[in-house]
Write a protein that holds these residues in place. Structure first.
Motif, PDB file in Angstrom:
ATOM      1  N   PHE A   1       0.832  -1.208   0.000  1.00 24.94           N
ATOM      2  CA  PHE A   1       0.000   0.000   0.000  1.00 24.94           C
ATOM      3  C   PHE A   1       0.863   1.253   0.000  1.00 24.94           C
ATOM      4  O   PHE A   1       2.043   1.221   0.357  1.00 24.94           O
ATOM      5  CB  PHE A   1      -0.938   0.009   1.213  1.00 24.94           C
ATOM      6  N   SER A   2       0.247   2.339  -0.427  1.00 27.32           N
ATOM      7  CA  SER A   2       0.885   3.659  -0.381  1.00 27.32           C
ATOM      8  C   SER A   2      -0.048   4.620   0.361  1.00 27.32           C
ATOM      9  O   SER A   2      -1.194   4.279   0.670  1.00 27.32           O
ATOM     10  CB  SER A   2       1.159   4.182  -1.797  1.00 27.32           C
ATOM     11  N   ARG A   3       0.429   5.811   0.606  1.00 27.87           N
ATOM     12  CA  ARG A   3      -0.394   6.767   1.343  1.00 27.87           C
ATOM     13  C   ARG A   3      -1.594   7.246   0.549  1.00 27.87           C
ATOM     14  O   ARG A   3      -2.513   7.840   1.111  1.00 27.87           O
ATOM     15  CB  ARG A   3       0.454   7.970   1.765  1.00 27.87           C
ATOM     16  N   TRP A   4      -1.625   6.976  -0.752  1.00 31.47           N
ATOM     17  CA  TRP A   4      -2.772   7.367  -1.572  1.00 31.47           C
ATOM     18  C   TRP A   4      -3.931   6.387  -1.422  1.00 31.47           C
ATOM     19  O   TRP A   4      -4.998   6.614  -1.982  1.00 31.47           O
ATOM     20  CB  TRP A   4      -2.358   7.472  -3.045  1.00 31.47           C
ATOM     21  N   GLU A   5      -3.713   5.307  -0.689  1.00 34.33           N
ATOM     22  CA  GLU A   5      -4.762   4.318  -0.458  1.00 34.33           C
ATOM     23  C   GLU A   5      -5.322   4.411   0.954  1.00 34.33           C
ATOM     24  O   GLU A   5      -5.766   3.414   1.523  1.00 34.33           O
ATOM     25  CB  GLU A   5      -4.230   2.911  -0.707  1.00 34.33           C
ATOM     26  N   ALA A   6      -5.325   5.604   1.510  1.00 36.05           N
ATOM     27  CA  ALA A   6      -5.736   5.770   2.906  1.00 36.05           C
ATOM     28  C   ALA A   6      -7.148   5.255   3.158  1.00 36.05           C
ATOM     29  O   ALA A   6      -7.418   4.628   4.187  1.00 36.05           O
ATOM     30  CB  ALA A   6      -5.635   7.246   3.303  1.00 36.05           C
ATOM     31  N   LEU A   7      -8.073   5.510   2.215  1.00 37.73           N
ATOM     32  CA  LEU A   7      -9.462   5.095   2.420  1.00 37.73           C
ATOM     33  C   LEU A   7      -9.573   3.577   2.497  1.00 37.73           C
ATOM     34  O   LEU A   7     -10.256   3.033   3.376  1.00 37.73           O
ATOM     35  CB  LEU A   7     -10.343   5.631   1.286  1.00 37.73           C
ATOM     36  N   GLY A   8      -8.918   2.871   1.577  1.00 35.15           N
ATOM     37  CA  GLY A   8      -8.978   1.415   1.572  1.00 35.15           C
ATOM     38  C   GLY A   8      -8.267   0.803   2.764  1.00 35.15           C
ATOM     39  O   GLY A   8      -8.752  -0.167   3.361  1.00 35.15           O
ATOM     40  N   VAL A   9      -7.103   1.348   3.133  1.00 38.51           N
ATOM     41  CA  VAL A   9      -6.354   0.824   4.278  1.00 38.51           C
ATOM     42  C   VAL A   9      -7.162   0.988   5.562  1.00 38.51           C
ATOM     43  O   VAL A   9      -7.194   0.096   6.418  1.00 38.51           O
ATOM     44  CB  VAL A   9      -4.991   1.528   4.387  1.00 38.51           C
ATOM     45  N   GLU A  10      -7.848   2.129   5.687  1.00 33.93           N
ATOM     46  CA  GLU A  10      -8.658   2.364   6.890  1.00 33.93           C
ATOM     47  C   GLU A  10      -9.741   1.305   7.047  1.00 33.93           C
ATOM     48  O   GLU A  10     -10.004   0.824   8.146  1.00 33.93           O
ATOM     49  CB  GLU A  10      -9.300   3.751   6.827  1.00 33.93           C
ATOM     50  N   ARG A  11     -10.376   0.932   5.948  1.00 34.84           N
ATOM     51  CA  ARG A  11     -11.439  -0.068   6.038  1.00 34.84           C
ATOM     52  C   ARG A  11     -10.891  -1.449   6.394  1.00 34.84           C
ATOM     53  O   ARG A  11     -11.594  -2.255   7.000  1.00 34.84           O
ATOM     54  CB  ARG A  11     -12.199  -0.123   4.706  1.00 34.84           C
ATOM     55  N   VAL A  12      -9.647  -1.731   6.026  1.00 33.71           N
ATOM     56  CA  VAL A  12      -9.070  -3.049   6.294  1.00 33.71           C
ATOM     57  C   VAL A  12      -8.491  -3.134   7.705  1.00 33.71           C
ATOM     58  O   VAL A  12      -8.727  -4.119   8.427  1.00 33.71           O
ATOM     59  CB  VAL A  12      -7.994  -3.392   5.246  1.00 33.71           C
ATOM     60  N   VAL A  13      -7.739  -2.117   8.129  1.00 33.56           N
ATOM     61  CA  VAL A  13      -7.068  -2.202   9.434  1.00 33.56           C
ATOM     62  C   VAL A  13      -7.825  -1.482  10.535  1.00 33.56           C
ATOM     63  O   VAL A  13      -7.561  -1.693  11.720  1.00 33.56           O
ATOM     64  CB  VAL A  13      -5.629  -1.654   9.347  1.00 33.56           C
ATOM     65  N   GLY A  14      -8.761  -0.595  10.181  1.00 38.24           N
ATOM     66  CA  GLY A  14      -9.516   0.132  11.191  1.00 38.24           C
ATOM     67  C   GLY A  14      -9.127   1.594  11.265  1.00 38.24           C
ATOM     68  O   GLY A  14      -7.999   1.984  10.945  1.00 38.24           O
ATOM     69  N   SER A  15     -10.087   2.418  11.686  1.00 41.04           N
ATOM     70  CA  SER A  15      -9.877   3.871  11.721  1.00 41.04           C
ATOM     71  C   SER A  15      -8.798   4.282  12.710  1.00 41.04           C
ATOM     72  O   SER A  15      -8.097   5.283  12.494  1.00 41.04           O
ATOM     73  CB  SER A  15     -11.193   4.576  12.070  1.00 41.04           C
ATOM     74  N   GLN A  16      -8.638   3.553  13.805  1.00 42.34           N
ATOM     75  CA  GLN A  16      -7.641   3.924  14.809  1.00 42.34           C
ATOM     76  C   GLN A  16      -6.232   3.526  14.383  1.00 42.34           C
ATOM     77  O   GLN A  16      -5.270   4.257  14.624  1.00 42.34           O
ATOM     78  CB  GLN A  16      -7.997   3.262  16.146  1.00 42.34           C
ATOM     79  N   ARG A  17      -6.081   2.405  13.726  1.00 43.39           N
ATOM     80  CA  ARG A  17      -4.746   1.912  13.369  1.00 43.39           C
ATOM     81  C   ARG A  17      -4.158   2.622  12.154  1.00 43.39           C
ATOM     82  O   ARG A  17      -2.941   2.708  12.014  1.00 43.39           O
ATOM     83  CB  ARG A  17      -4.805   0.408  13.093  1.00 43.39           C
ATOM     84  N   VAL A  18      -5.034   3.120  11.266  1.00 41.15           N
ATOM     85  CA  VAL A  18      -4.536   3.648   9.999  1.00 41.15           C
ATOM     86  C   VAL A  18      -3.699   4.908  10.184  1.00 41.15           C
ATOM     87  O   VAL A  18      -2.803   5.187   9.378  1.00 41.15           O
ATOM     88  CB  VAL A  18      -5.719   3.929   9.045  1.00 41.15           C
ATOM     89  N   LYS A  19      -3.958   5.659  11.235  1.00 44.51           N
ATOM     90  CA  LYS A  19      -3.242   6.930  11.415  1.00 44.51           C
ATOM     91  C   LYS A  19      -1.746   6.718  11.535  1.00 44.51           C
ATOM     92  O   LYS A  19      -0.944   7.428  10.924  1.00 44.51           O
ATOM     93  CB  LYS A  19      -3.791   7.646  12.656  1.00 44.51           C
ATOM     94  N   GLY A  20      -1.338   5.734  12.303  1.00 52.84           N
ATOM     95  CA  GLY A  20       0.086   5.478  12.466  1.00 52.84           C
ATOM     96  C   GLY A  20       0.721   4.819  11.261  1.00 52.84           C
ATOM     97  O   GLY A  20       1.931   4.945  11.047  1.00 52.84           O
ATOM     98  N   MET A  21      -0.073   4.147  10.450  1.00 53.26           N
ATOM     99  CA  MET A  21       0.475   3.439   9.293  1.00 53.26           C
ATOM    100  C   MET A  21       0.766   4.372   8.128  1.00 53.26           C
ATOM    101  O   MET A  21       1.656   4.099   7.318  1.00 53.26           O
ATOM    102  CB  MET A  21      -0.493   2.349   8.845  1.00 53.26           C
ATOM    103  N   LEU A  22       0.043   5.463   8.023  1.00 56.31           N
ATOM    104  CA  LEU A  22       0.223   6.359   6.876  1.00 56.31           C
ATOM    105  C   LEU A  22       1.299   7.404   7.105  1.00 56.31           C
ATOM    106  O   LEU A  22       1.989   7.804   6.172  1.00 56.31           O
ATOM    107  CB  LEU A  22      -1.107   7.054   6.550  1.00 56.31           C
ATOM    108  N   GLY A  23       1.436   7.865   8.345  1.00 57.48           N
ATOM    109  CA  GLY A  23       2.396   8.930   8.586  1.00 57.48           C
ATOM    110  C   GLY A  23       3.383   8.640   9.687  1.00 57.48           C
ATOM    111  O   GLY A  23       4.209   9.479  10.027  1.00 57.48           O
ATOM    112  N   GLY A  24       3.328   7.448  10.286  1.00 59.62           N
ATOM    113  CA  GLY A  24       4.210   7.122  11.392  1.00 59.62           C
ATOM    114  C   GLY A  24       5.567   6.626  10.944  1.00 59.62           C
ATOM    115  O   GLY A  24       5.892   6.569   9.759  1.00 59.62           O
TER     116      GLY A  24
END
Length: 710
Positions: free
Chosen positions: A679-702
């Motif tokens: 995945f890349s940061r341009w897939e934020a919407l799809g990643v959020e649905r797979v890993v959850g709204s709380q987990r996605v924040k650290g995965m995209l910019g952490g």
């Protein structure tokens, strides 16, 4: 559902063209009319009661439009159109037919049209008949309280200066943003023009549909159809009935019937209020000694005011049924034909997921368009488009008319005066072809090529000034949001009343019951991608240089079969990866199979059999193939996601279903199985649905670029 191309053959296109251009047969043979003045409102667009005179359009805009028609029609045609405009308050031929359909007898002539044909209509114009007044049980208001009527406020009562300010803000993309979260519903993000005063956040409708600004004839039927609104419906209703653009990205099978009923109720309310407004203005013209002094701007270029886009005929049938239940006409014309053409027995077997059965159950043809026409007592399916009120179509069906190969058969004028657009199952439309939706929206609210009998003395100023797209309300229902749907929200939903997006909070597909207890490591790898344009190349490079070699280096399972399933969301990525497997030295000793949405059933079975037996080490599988077929693949031991699926349900089915089956059958041990997600940061919407709204924040910019879940 057939994956049809955008252009149909001449034979099918001709049938639809004839359906659009045909005139009502009765209007050619009948002279009597009783609701001629009432049906003047049907031919035009609508507002609610007691509308004040709207600002007169500039002479420049009005003259320019007429000049354009004169140039198209030639000298004789121009003379004919001017004669039409000079009639003080004409009643069009299809309106006479509407009155005949209601079975009432009276006479009408072009020179003697100053009296209404029904005593009830005369009384209604005087405000003595309450049959169609607005209600709002909570505050006790009625028809005459225009200040509280969203219909009146949005279409007629906005001050010219305020309208100009809002238009300038929208055109300059100057939006004010407000947010609100409701437990169990989701997060509302409201965008309103900077010039708008007050908060855009609206309180939920807790007292049911009677709290909505409805025509009286709709209150009883809505109370039966929507006896109790759940939390989502209560929160959504105020925005829809306030004429704000609305994007609901949490449509499910469970809440679909409720939001569909709300949308149909709003569409009917809009049509009836428009009919009532034009009827009253026609009466004012008829009773006035100096009708030339009245400037009553209450209609558009053509009659259709509501467009409902559905992906399948069965869903269109559901909308038609909902409209009948809410409108409760004395007579429904062509109902059996509608049933035969748009419905089919629904397979109630539960071997497929519930969302699949809803979309593909029954009549799943996705190329259609029809129209619905209302009179005071009847509802007519398959009416002529230019004498209809609601157009019910699929994006593909409309595109086949808009872009017909025969330019003489191309037509989109019937979309010129659409004021409410309802798009249901937007996610399914994207799986078919989002270009179909884009084509439809590019042709909404354009200046018509022909006059179609319009009375330009009563056409609203913002139609003449080509600002209708800023007044139109767009309502979109989808199971989730995607970049394409967000682009539609940003570029085509430009309502001066503002726009609202409702997104749910996602727990994450990785927490689904089907994945619990598998004990399989799920590794998400983020690669660097500077822009969306460079993302495909960066993804391909990372996949071929890092992810795939690491998969091939892993020890083979005990039975010697690799069992690697490679999932690609995009068909273009699929072609690129397939060519790599066919030509690369890295995979020259590997046998692979492929299944995409155009793969024939025999080829599907062959590829699945070879993959299960181990003859194919790798199986390439596309997102659209899974959308259309929902194959239960066996022999899966490792899953590699070339990109995150748009639909999080697909992740559950491929990991928890396909890989989980192999674990339960003992084909692979948990320590040998694995899931890799690119995945890349341009897939934020799809990643959020797979890993959850709380987990996605650290995965995209952490920190870090690899994230493991078990």
């Amino acid at each position: 559902m057939a994956h049809a191309e955008a252009h149909a053959g001449d034979e099918e296109a001709q049938e639809v063209v004839e359906a659009i251009r045909v005139k009502d047969v009765e209007s050619e043979s009948e002279d009597g009319v009783t609701e001629a003045d009432e049906e003047q409102s049907d031919e035009s667009d609508g507002l609610s009661d007691n509308e004040e005179v709207e600002a007169v359009p500039t002479v420049k805009a009005y003259s320019a439009l007429l000049q354009g028609f004169q140039q198209d029609d030639g000298e004789d045609g121009a003379r004919k159109k001017r004669r039409k405009i000079e009639v003080e308050h004409p009643v069009l031929i299809d309106e006479q037919n509407d009155a005949i359909e209601d079975g009432e007898a009276a006479s009408f002539s072009a020179s003697d049209d100053e009296s209404l044909s029904d005593e009830d209509e005369v009384a209604e114009e005087a405000g003595k008949v309450g049959d169609d007044t607005d209600v709002g049980s909570k505050n006790g208001r009625g028809d005459d309280d225009n200040a509280l009527d969203p219909y009146e406020a949005h279409f007629a009562s906005v001050d010219d200066n305020e309208l100009s300010k809002r238009l300038q803000c929208v055109q300059a993309k100057e939006w004010r943003t407000e947010k609100e979260s409701l437990p169990g519903v989701g997060s509302f993000t409201c965008f309103v023009p900077d010039s708008c005063k007050g908060s855009s956040i609206r309180k939920p409708v807790t007292d049911g549909p009677l709290q909505l600004p409805l025509k009286k004839r709709l209150t009883e039927s809505s109370a039966k159809k929507l006896p109790a609104l759940n939390d989502l419906h209560q929160a959504v209703a105020p925005y829809i009935f306030n004429y704000s653009d609305f994007l609901l990205a949490s449509r499910t099978v469970d809440n679909a019937a409720g939001v569909r009923a709300l949308a149909c109720l709003h569409a009917l309310n809009h049509v009836l209020k428009g009919r009532d407004k034009v009827l009253k203005n026609t009466a004012r013209l008829a009773q006035s000694d100096t009708p030339d002094t009245l400037d009553l701007r209450d209609q558009g270029f053509t009659r259709p005011k509501v467009l409902i886009l559905a992906e399948t005929r069965q869903m269109a049938y559901n909308y038609g049924n909902s409209i009948i239940e809410l409108f409760q006409p004395e007579q429904v014309e062509n109902r059996q034909r509608f049933i035969d053409s748009f419905s089919a027995p629904v397979d109630d077997r539960d071997i497929m997921p519930e969302d699949y059965r809803e979309l593909f159950g029954g009549n799943n043809d996705n190329s259609f368009l029809t129209a619905i026409k209302f009179t005071r007592k009847t509802l007519k399916f398959f009416s002529a488009f230019y004498s209809s009120d609601i157009i019910l179509a699929s994006p593909l069906g409309l595109r086949r008319i808009i872009e017909n190969e025969d330019k003489k058969k191309q037509d989109h004028d019937f979309l010129s005066s659409i004021e409410v657009v309802i798009v249901d199952q937007a996610d399914a439309m994207q799986m078919q072809s989002w270009e179909n939706v884009d084509v439809v929206f590019r042709h909404l609210n354009l200046q018509p090529h022909e006059t179609h009998g319009a009375d330009f003395n009563r056409v609203r100023a913002w139609y003449l000034d080509d600002n209708a797209k800023y007044i139109r309300q767009t309502i979109v229902f989808g199971a989730y949001a995607t970049p394409e749907i967000n682009r539609l929200f940003n570029t085509a939903m430009l309502n001066i009343a503002g726009k609202v997006k409702l997104l749910p909070s996602y727990p994450g597909a990785i927490t689904a019951p089907s994945l619990s207890g598998l004990g399989v490591r799920q590794t998400f790898s983020r690669f660097d991608s500077t822009t969306p344009a460079t993302d495909p190349d960066a993804r391909f490079k990372y996949f071929t240089s890092a992810l795939l070699p690491s998969l091939l280096r892993l020890p083979k399972p005990a039975d010697g079969a690799q069992g690697i399933l490679v999932f690609t969301p995009s068909y273009f990525d699929f072609v690129r990866v397939r060519n790599f497997f066919a030509t690369s030295s890295l995979t020259q000793n590997l046998s692979f199979g492929a299944i995409h949405d155009y793969t024939s059933v025999p080829d599907q079975r062959r590829a699945r059999s070879h993959f299960l037996s181990g003859r194919h080490a790798i199986l390439l599988y596309t997102q659209r193939a899974h959308h259309f077929f929902r194959l239960k693949l066996r022999g899966v031991k490792r899953v590699a996601f070339y990109g995150v699926p748009d639909n999080a349900v697909f992740y559950e089915e491929l990991v928890g279903g396909c890989l989980g089956t192999s674990l339960r059958e003992g084909r692979v041990a948990p320590e040998e199985a694995g899931v890799r997600v690119l995945f890349s940061r341009w897939e934020a919407l799809g990643v959020e649905r797979v890993v959850g709204s709380q987990r996605v924040k650290g995965m995209l910019g952490g920190m870090g670029d690899t994230f493991d879940f078990v």
